[in-house]
Write a protein that holds these residues in place. Structure first.
Motif, mmCIF file in Angstrom:
data_model
loop_
_atom_site.group_PDB
_atom_site.id
_atom_site.type_symbol
_atom_site.label_atom_id
_atom_site.label_comp_id
_atom_site.label_asym_id
_atom_site.label_seq_id
_atom_site.Cartn_x
_atom_site.Cartn_y
_atom_site.Cartn_z
ATOM 1 N N GLN A 86 -10.441 0.236 -28.484
ATOM 2 C CA GLN A 86 -9.888 0.584 -29.789
ATOM 3 C C GLN A 86 -10.222 2.032 -30.139
ATOM 4 N N SER A 87 -11.419 2.469 -29.767
ATOM 5 C CA SER A 87 -11.808 3.862 -30.008
ATOM 6 C C SER A 87 -10.922 4.815 -29.225
ATOM 7 N N ILE A 90 -7.708 5.389 -31.061
ATOM 8 C CA ILE A 90 -7.829 6.263 -32.235
ATOM 9 C C ILE A 90 -8.002 7.717 -31.813
ATOM 10 N N VAL A 160 -3.521 5.830 -37.605
ATOM 11 C CA VAL A 160 -4.961 5.966 -37.365
ATOM 12 C C VAL A 160 -5.759 5.213 -38.426
ATOM 13 N N ASN A 161 -5.323 5.288 -39.668
ATOM 14 C CA ASN A 161 -6.022 4.567 -40.740
ATOM 15 C C ASN A 161 -5.883 3.049 -40.576
ATOM 16 N N LYS A 164 -8.327 2.120 -37.938
ATOM 17 C CA LYS A 164 -9.681 2.191 -38.505
ATOM 18 C C LYS A 164 -9.979 0.943 -39.334
ATOM 19 N N ASP A 165 -9.009 0.477 -40.094
ATOM 20 C CA ASP A 165 -9.200 -0.731 -40.908
ATOM 21 C C ASP A 165 -9.487 -1.954 -40.033
ATOM 22 N N GLU A 168 -13.070 -1.684 -38.685
ATOM 23 C CA GLU A 168 -14.084 -1.921 -39.717
ATOM 24 C C GLU A 168 -14.213 -3.402 -40.063
#
Length: 232
Positions: A86-87, A90, A160-161, A164-165, A168
């Motif tokens: 996942q990184s 991004i 990207v956001n 990120k969600d 998290e």
């Protein structure tokens, strides 16, 4: 050009609600006719010797994959693999635009979406999507929008956001240690584990590693360390 791998190894190996683990599938993947073991000939004797070793190997293999510590290790690796892939998505986002049609209440509406490769264990397809607006309201073609740097930057920001969600929500934390610990897999319940600690090199802790001393004061002339100076 090398592409990012966006799916982990353990993700495919471990058991899920819909499938058995690759370990179990491997153990069950046999077609042995026990009648071939009966008899007193040379071939039958060899087969029986091998069959006994075969059963012992399967039993030990089963004990390894059933061991609680190993199961925890496999699951931890799966979590870390998901975090890693996942990184990658991004850090190196590949954003593309598409148009999809949705039928709601008997009427069809067309939308412009941004999409990018992104692995999420909760989804079937390794892709994430963001709705950018109705095609009719945006009023431009996919080809035209793809050339619009400002529009694509905004699409990438939203993608990207969204990634990120997702990350998290999973709340996978990485344990950062000063030393790297390596443990063997537990082969049998109760068996002693081997442990190796690799400590980072620190020149100040071992002055033998460097002839130079920290702080003020004279230091010896540097040695060539394998590079032989030319004779004058």
């Amino acid at each position: 050009m090398k592409e990012n791998i966006i799916k982990g190894i353990m993700t495919d190996i471990l058991e899920t609600k819909g499938k058995k683990s690759a370990f179990e599938v491997f153990l069950e993947g046999e077609n042995i006719n026990l009648k071939l073991l009966s008899g007193s000939g040379e071939v039958e004797q060899i087969r029986n010797q091998v069959f006994n070793k075969y059963l012992n190997a399967k039993n030990e293999y089963q004990s390894i994959i059933d061991n609680k510590d190993n199961i925890n290790l496999f699951n931890r690796m799966k979590e870390l693999e998901t975090l890693i892939v996942q990184s990658r998505s991004i850090i190196g986002t590949v954003t593309k635009l598409s148009m999809i049609n949705q039928n709601r209440g008997g009427s069809e509406t067309s939308y412009i979406i941004a999409r990018a490769p992104f692995f999420n264990p909760d989804n079937v397809k390794a892709e994430i999507r963001v709705y950018l607006g109705k095609t009719e309201e945006i009023g431009r073609t996919i080809e035209d929008l793809s050339k619009d740097t400002k529009f694509m930057d905004e699409a990438e920001r939203q993608i990207v956001n969204a990634m990120k969600d997702v990350m998290e929500k999973r709340k996978v934390e990485v344990a950062i240690k000063k030393s790297v610990s390596i443990k063997q897999l537990v082969t049998n319940d109760g068996e002693t584990e081997e442990y190796v600690s690799v400590k980072p090199t620190n020149l100040r802790e071992d002055p033998r590693l460097s002839p130079f001393k920290p702080g003020p004061g004279p230091n010896p002339k540097p040695k060539h360390y394998g590079i032989i100076p030319k004779k004058k």
